[in-house]
Design a protein around this motif. Structure first.
Motif, PDB file in Angstrom:
ATOM      1  N   PHE A  53       0.828  -1.216   0.000  1.00  0.00           N
ATOM      2  CA  PHE A  53       0.000   0.000   0.000  1.00  0.00           C
ATOM      3  C   PHE A  53       0.860   1.264   0.000  1.00  0.00           C
ATOM      4  O   PHE A  53       0.525   2.251  -0.645  1.00  0.00           O
ATOM      5  CB  PHE A  53      -0.989  -0.002   1.170  1.00  0.00           C
ATOM      6  CG  PHE A  53      -2.126  -0.939   0.963  1.00  0.00           C
ATOM      7  CD1 PHE A  53      -3.017  -0.774  -0.102  1.00  0.00           C
ATOM      8  CD2 PHE A  53      -2.313  -2.022   1.812  1.00  0.00           C
ATOM      9  CE1 PHE A  53      -4.071  -1.651  -0.309  1.00  0.00           C
ATOM     10  CE2 PHE A  53      -3.367  -2.906   1.615  1.00  0.00           C
ATOM     11  CZ  PHE A  53      -4.246  -2.715   0.550  1.00  0.00           C
ATOM     12  N   PHE A  54       1.988   1.222   0.694  1.00  0.00           N
ATOM     13  CA  PHE A  54       2.894   2.367   0.712  1.00  0.00           C
ATOM     14  C   PHE A  54       3.450   2.643  -0.690  1.00  0.00           C
ATOM     15  O   PHE A  54       3.469   3.779  -1.149  1.00  0.00           O
ATOM     16  CB  PHE A  54       4.040   2.124   1.710  1.00  0.00           C
ATOM     17  CG  PHE A  54       5.011   3.259   1.775  1.00  0.00           C
ATOM     18  CD1 PHE A  54       4.713   4.404   2.489  1.00  0.00           C
ATOM     19  CD2 PHE A  54       6.233   3.182   1.117  1.00  0.00           C
ATOM     20  CE1 PHE A  54       5.600   5.459   2.561  1.00  0.00           C
ATOM     21  CE2 PHE A  54       7.132   4.228   1.178  1.00  0.00           C
ATOM     22  CZ  PHE A  54       6.818   5.378   1.897  1.00  0.00           C
ATOM     23  N   VAL A  55       3.870   1.589  -1.377  1.00  0.00           N
ATOM     24  CA  VAL A  55       4.420   1.759  -2.735  1.00  0.00           C
ATOM     25  C   VAL A  55       3.336   2.247  -3.689  1.00  0.00           C
ATOM     26  O   VAL A  55       3.583   3.128  -4.513  1.00  0.00           O
ATOM     27  CB  VAL A  55       5.071   0.449  -3.233  1.00  0.00           C
ATOM     28  CG1 VAL A  55       5.428   0.535  -4.705  1.00  0.00           C
ATOM     29  CG2 VAL A  55       6.312   0.146  -2.413  1.00  0.00           C
ATOM     30  N   VAL A  56       2.136   1.698  -3.585  1.00  0.00           N
ATOM     31  CA  VAL A  56       1.034   2.157  -4.439  1.00  0.00           C
ATOM     32  C   VAL A  56       0.776   3.643  -4.193  1.00  0.00           C
ATOM     33  O   VAL A  56       0.582   4.421  -5.134  1.00  0.00           O
ATOM     34  CB  VAL A  56      -0.238   1.309  -4.213  1.00  0.00           C
ATOM     35  CG1 VAL A  56      -1.453   1.949  -4.883  1.00  0.00           C
ATOM     36  CG2 VAL A  56      -0.023  -0.104  -4.744  1.00  0.00           C
ATOM     37  N   ALA A  57       0.808   4.066  -2.940  1.00  0.00           N
ATOM     38  CA  ALA A  57       0.606   5.487  -2.617  1.00  0.00           C
ATOM     39  C   ALA A  57       1.721   6.340  -3.234  1.00  0.00           C
ATOM     40  O   ALA A  57       1.453   7.415  -3.796  1.00  0.00           O
ATOM     41  CB  ALA A  57       0.546   5.686  -1.106  1.00  0.00           C
ATOM     42  N   CYS A  58       2.951   5.868  -3.146  1.00  0.00           N
ATOM     43  CA  CYS A  58       4.075   6.608  -3.745  1.00  0.00           C
ATOM     44  C   CYS A  58       3.916   6.713  -5.257  1.00  0.00           C
ATOM     45  O   CYS A  58       4.163   7.775  -5.843  1.00  0.00           O
ATOM     46  CB  CYS A  58       5.401   5.930  -3.407  1.00  0.00           C
ATOM     47  SG  CYS A  58       5.937   6.150  -1.708  1.00  0.00           S
ATOM     48  N   VAL A  59       3.507   5.626  -5.905  1.00  0.00           N
ATOM     49  CA  VAL A  59       3.317   5.643  -7.355  1.00  0.00           C
ATOM     50  C   VAL A  59       2.176   6.582  -7.723  1.00  0.00           C
ATOM     51  O   VAL A  59       2.259   7.313  -8.715  1.00  0.00           O
ATOM     52  CB  VAL A  59       3.064   4.218  -7.905  1.00  0.00           C
ATOM     53  CG1 VAL A  59       2.641   4.256  -9.364  1.00  0.00           C
ATOM     54  CG2 VAL A  59       4.314   3.368  -7.749  1.00  0.00           C
ATOM     55  N   ARG A  60       1.133   6.607  -6.924  1.00  0.00           N
ATOM     56  CA  ARG A  60       0.015   7.527  -7.197  1.00  0.00           C
ATOM     57  C   ARG A  60       0.483   8.979  -7.117  1.00  0.00           C
ATOM     58  O   ARG A  60       0.056   9.809  -7.897  1.00  0.00           O
ATOM     59  CB  ARG A  60      -1.133   7.291  -6.210  1.00  0.00           C
ATOM     60  CG  ARG A  60      -1.761   5.922  -6.309  1.00  0.00           C
ATOM     61  CD  ARG A  60      -2.675   5.762  -7.457  1.00  0.00           C
ATOM     62  NE  ARG A  60      -3.808   6.667  -7.288  1.00  0.00           N
ATOM     63  CZ  ARG A  60      -4.642   6.962  -8.251  1.00  0.00           C
ATOM     64  NH1 ARG A  60      -4.488   6.416  -9.425  1.00  0.00           N
ATOM     65  NH2 ARG A  60      -5.633   7.791  -8.054  1.00  0.00           N
ATOM     66  N   VAL A  61       1.360   9.286  -6.184  1.00  0.00           N
ATOM     67  CA  VAL A  61       1.872  10.651  -6.034  1.00  0.00           C
ATOM     68  C   VAL A  61       2.872  10.970  -7.145  1.00  0.00           C
ATOM     69  O   VAL A  61       2.799  12.021  -7.789  1.00  0.00           O
ATOM     70  CB  VAL A  61       2.524  10.848  -4.643  1.00  0.00           C
ATOM     71  CG1 VAL A  61       3.272  12.172  -4.574  1.00  0.00           C
ATOM     72  CG2 VAL A  61       1.465  10.772  -3.551  1.00  0.00           C
TER      73      VAL A  61
END
Length: 171
Positions: free
Chosen positions: A15-23
């Motif tokens: 979830f952290f990586v997905v959030a980073c990719v979204r940003v």
């Protein structure tokens, strides 16, 4: 208890990586430059470390490093767009390997691509006639593109290293 902890860590990191990719955007995992490739490999190593972290402190270290890599990649991609010097320093130039049915031996040697590699890509692209192969390009990503057919727009080869030379040699 250990499998549950591993699952929870993996979910948290994912979830952290997905959030980073979204940003940062999908560009984060492209393979446009050598830096992008190194970032992708480093990211895999860091994610493996994060999932196997044995303490919250260690997990925070890995997540901070992942976020730092995303930030660095984001900043460098912005700089590449804004500054040609940065683009030239970290970007790769596509290279012409074949033009109008003729292999360019010097380019093949310099890029360490064999004629067998080019032939395999020609077959993969369903190129049936050497005379209709307009260009074979070693792309910035390391992929090989085959342009073939009856018509050809030379704008497709704009900024491809070796293109003007190949045309002038034919005349």
């Amino acid at each position: 208890m250990l499998p549950i902890r591993a699952f929870l860590l993996m979910a948290l990191v994912l979830f952290f990586v997905v959030a980073c990719v979204r940003v940062a955007g999908l560009r984060s995992f492209s393979k446009m430059t050598s830096f992008d490739f190194v970032l992708t490999v480093a990211m895999g190593t860091l994610l493996a470390g994060a999932v196997t972290a044995t303490s919250w402190e260690r997990l925070a270290y890995y997540l901070f490093t992942v976020a730092s890599l995303f930030t660095l990649q984001f900043c460098l991609s912005k700089l590449r767009v804004l500054n040609d010097t940065v683009e030239d320093a970290i970007g790769n130039d596509p290279r012409l390997l074949m033009f109008d049915g003729q292999m360019l031996d010097t380019a093949l040697r310099e890029t360490r691509v064999t004629k067998a590699d080019v032939m395999a890509k020609l077959r993969e692209a369903n190129a049936l006639d050497f005379g209709k192969v307009r260009a074979v390009v070693l792309e910035t990503t390391g992929d090989i593109s085959v342009l073939h057919g009856d018509q050809f727009d030379d704008r497709l080869l704009k900024n491809v290293r070796g293109y003007p030379d190949a045309v002038s040699r034919q005349r």
